[in-house]
Design a protein around this motif. Structure first.
Motif, mmCIF file in Angstrom:
data_model
loop_
_atom_site.group_PDB
_atom_site.id
_atom_site.type_symbol
_atom_site.label_atom_id
_atom_site.label_comp_id
_atom_site.label_asym_id
_atom_site.label_seq_id
_atom_site.Cartn_x
_atom_site.Cartn_y
_atom_site.Cartn_z
ATOM 1 N N UNK A 167 0.827 -1.209 0.000
ATOM 2 C CA UNK A 167 0.000 0.000 0.000
ATOM 3 C C UNK A 167 0.865 1.265 0.000
ATOM 4 N N UNK A 168 2.175 1.077 0.079
ATOM 5 C CA UNK A 168 3.086 2.221 0.158
ATOM 6 C C UNK A 168 3.695 2.597 -1.183
ATOM 7 N N UNK A 169 3.232 1.973 -2.265
ATOM 8 C CA UNK A 169 3.804 2.267 -3.568
ATOM 9 C C UNK A 169 4.756 1.180 -3.998
ATOM 10 N N UNK A 170 5.452 1.432 -5.097
ATOM 11 C CA UNK A 170 6.346 0.415 -5.656
ATOM 12 C C UNK A 170 7.467 0.057 -4.681
ATOM 13 N N UNK A 171 7.627 -1.232 -4.462
ATOM 14 C CA UNK A 171 8.717 -1.712 -3.617
ATOM 15 C C UNK A 171 9.963 -1.907 -4.491
ATOM 16 N N UNK A 172 11.093 -1.386 -4.054
ATOM 17 C CA UNK A 172 12.298 -1.437 -4.887
ATOM 18 C C UNK A 172 13.386 -2.336 -4.305
ATOM 19 N N UNK A 173 13.250 -2.694 -3.044
ATOM 20 C CA UNK A 173 14.263 -3.579 -2.450
ATOM 21 C C UNK A 173 13.691 -4.216 -1.196
ATOM 22 N N UNK A 174 14.195 -5.382 -0.872
ATOM 23 C CA UNK A 174 13.858 -6.052 0.389
ATOM 24 C C UNK A 174 15.047 -6.919 0.759
ATOM 25 N N UNK A 175 15.674 -6.593 1.854
ATOM 26 C CA UNK A 175 16.896 -7.297 2.246
ATOM 27 C C UNK A 175 16.778 -7.818 3.667
ATOM 28 N N UNK A 176 16.966 -9.111 3.809
ATOM 29 C CA UNK A 176 16.919 -9.729 5.126
ATOM 30 C C UNK A 176 18.235 -9.489 5.862
ATOM 31 N N UNK A 177 18.132 -9.277 7.153
ATOM 32 C CA UNK A 177 19.331 -9.152 7.988
ATOM 33 C C UNK A 177 19.873 -10.554 8.255
ATOM 34 N N UNK A 178 20.943 -10.912 7.552
ATOM 35 C CA UNK A 178 21.531 -12.232 7.768
ATOM 36 C C UNK A 178 22.573 -12.144 8.868
ATOM 37 N N UNK A 179 22.866 -13.296 9.473
ATOM 38 C CA UNK A 179 23.728 -13.301 10.654
ATOM 39 C C UNK A 179 25.097 -13.900 10.420
ATOM 40 N N UNK A 180 25.754 -14.216 11.526
ATOM 41 C CA UNK A 180 27.117 -14.735 11.464
ATOM 42 C C UNK A 180 27.193 -16.052 10.696
ATOM 43 N N UNK A 181 26.134 -16.860 10.761
ATOM 44 C CA UNK A 181 26.185 -18.144 10.069
ATOM 45 C C UNK A 181 26.352 -17.976 8.566
ATOM 46 N N UNK A 182 25.871 -16.865 8.025
ATOM 47 C CA UNK A 182 26.025 -16.620 6.585
ATOM 48 C C UNK A 182 27.461 -16.251 6.223
ATOM 49 N N UNK A 183 28.190 -15.685 7.164
ATOM 50 C CA UNK A 183 29.567 -15.244 6.907
ATOM 51 C C UNK A 183 30.592 -16.347 7.173
ATOM 52 N N UNK A 184 30.229 -17.329 7.973
ATOM 53 C CA UNK A 184 31.200 -18.334 8.417
ATOM 54 C C UNK A 184 31.834 -19.139 7.280
ATOM 55 N N UNK A 185 31.067 -19.568 6.256
ATOM 56 C CA UNK A 185 31.714 -20.343 5.182
ATOM 57 C C UNK A 185 32.861 -19.582 4.516
ATOM 58 N N UNK A 186 32.694 -18.289 4.321
ATOM 59 C CA UNK A 186 33.760 -17.492 3.695
ATOM 60 C C UNK A 186 34.987 -17.427 4.601
ATOM 61 N N UNK A 187 34.772 -17.324 5.907
ATOM 62 C CA UNK A 187 35.902 -17.280 6.834
ATOM 63 C C UNK A 187 36.599 -18.637 6.913
#
Length: 459
Positions: free
Chosen positions: A136-156
């Motif tokens: 109801x707020x108009x066109x949505x242009x982005x939606x980003x989930x706050x990911x946590x440490x578990x998402x960064x661990x494979x790269x480390x």
């Protein structure tokens, strides 16, 4: 026995200074440097840049920061973790890898992606801010989930020198390397809480070392112009000593640490992140002197089932204009100018704000002390007692159509010759506004991944 880990924060937002990060790497004895460069609106604007082709989908300052940092990072063996990938972490990692090759400083760069959930959010869900459906707020242009440490661990774990993510939660940028290097288990909620507390204290960079703190005569900060950025020496049990780069300005003491501890905290018993519910009510803050503060005693409860999502939408256009008046009667002339603009615009702009900077722009008419009724007590031409000698009128309007917003700027500019006497120094601007809403998504609906650009030794 695992040694303490040293982690520093070289940026607390996208436009933060670049040099303090270099100082941290050169003289801080770091294992990890974190650059926290992403705000709620920043990622939406980045998404629009990427779609429109007007600029990169990642933080435009990232390249400049890396030009300064890549050589000292490699020389000191410091690894980098950042969310400056914004809406395009893979593009950012590709740029960083190419830059490293160009500078002759080989680096393995990993991009962490998967936080973009625009194609799977429930657009009929109510926004946290007003309870209305998102769509109801108009066109949505982005939606980003706050990911946590578990998402960064494979790269480390994969040994990346640089880990570049998008919308990773701020404290998670710090928790991930702490958990990776100190061997913390994700199910150990107290360890997750300890690392999150460290991340929360460091995430705004200079705020914990005296930035956004100085108030001359009440809270003095030595050598603020040379403000040093923070680092933490973290023990395997989660106890941490917060300090700053040696020989720099600023201060780290119980006051600065407690101010940052409470920053943006709604419930200190349950500060929610993707990794843990942090209870900071039992945390101990001990001033050790010499710009060193020890923090300990954080406790944690299991992480939330859902992830917060930051949603950007097209919210219309803002037209804005400013003009100055000086000398006797400056306030009365500024107020008259505002009334003229308001009358000339009529109903053309739905939401219009007319204010005098330095008088009622921040606190409203009730606190101005200069006749906030539009020119009453503070009006007249003679300049009443206590009136400011110079005033700057600001008019801003928000409209669905660009043409309506442009009318605000045009009417302020026209005050030069068709408004009160003595106006000058106009500034006008019209731009699209990206609004930010919040919602949640089930953790299982977010799939993160890693793309690795391997170092090219001898390049």
């Amino acid at each position: 026995m695992t040694d303490d880990l040293v982690i520093g924060c070289g940026a607390g937002f996208a436009a933060d200074r670049a040099q303090p990060a270099v100082d941290l790497v050169e003289r801080g004895g770091l294992d990890y440097l974190v650059l926290e460069c992403l705000g709620e609106r920043t990622v939406s604007l980045a998404a629009l840049r990427g779609v429109s082709g007007s600029g990169p989908g990642y933080d435009p300052m990232l390249r400049r920061r890396l030009e300064l940092l890549l050589e000292p990072l490699r020389r000191t063996g410091t690894r980098l973790v950042t969310n400056a990938g914004s809406a395009d972490p893979v593009g950012a990692a590709r740029m960083a890898h190419a830059l490293a090759r160009e500078l002759g400083v080989p680096a393995t760069v990993a991009a962490v992606h998967g936080d973009d959930v625009l194609d799977r959010i429930d657009t009929s869900a109510p926004a946290w801010e007003d309870g209305l459906p998102l769509d109801a707020h108009g066109e949505l242009v982005s939606a980003n989930a706050y990911v946590g440490a578990d998402a960064l661990m494979p790269a480390l774990r994969g040994g990346a020198d640089l880990v570049i993510a998008g919308r990773a939660a701020d404290p998670s940028l710090f928790l991930a390397p702490l958990a990776h290097s100190l061997g913390w288990d994700a199910d150990d909620t107290d360890a997750m809480a300890a690392g999150t507390l460290v991340g929360h204290l460091l995430e705004c960079a200079g705020q914990v070392t005296g930035g956004f703190f100085a108030d001359p005569g009440r809270k003095d900060v030595p050598d603020l112009a040379r403000l040093g950025y923070p680092l933490a020496r973290v023990a395997p049990d989660g106890t941490a000593v917060i300090t700053k780069t040696p020989g720099t300005g600023g201060r780290v003491d119980r006051m600065t640490v407690i101010e940052q501890l409470l920053y943006e905290v709604t419930d200190p018993r349950a500060y929610l992140t993707p990794d843990v519910a942090l209870d900071m009510t039992g945390a101990a803050v001990d001033d050790l002197g010499g710009d060193r503060v020890r923090v300990s005693g954080a406790r944690g409860a299991p992480r939330p089932e859902d992830l917060k999502v930051s949603v950007g939408h097209r919210a219309g256009f803002r037209g804005e204009g400013e003009i100055s008046y000086a000398g006797p009667g400056a306030l009365a002339r500024a107020r008259l100018a505002g009334e003229v603009v308001r009358e000339r615009l009529g109903d053309a702009v739905g939401r219009l704000r007319v204010e005098v900077i330095g008088v009622d722009a921040l606190s409203g008419a009730s606190a101005d002390g200069h006749g906030g009724d539009g020119g009453g007590a503070g009006g007249g031409s003679g300049g009443g007692r206590g009136e400011p000698h110079e005033c700057r009128l600001r008019v801003a309007g928000l409209a669905r159509e660009r043409s309506a917003a442009e009318a605000v700027a045009e009417e302020v500019a026209a005050l030069y010759t068709s408004g009160p006497s003595g106006g000058g120094g106009t500034r006008v601007d019209t731009r699209e506004v990206i609004g930010v809403l919040s919602t949640t998504i089930a953790r299982g609906d977010v799939e993160t991944g890693t793309v690795v650009f391997a170092a090219e030794e001898g390049a």
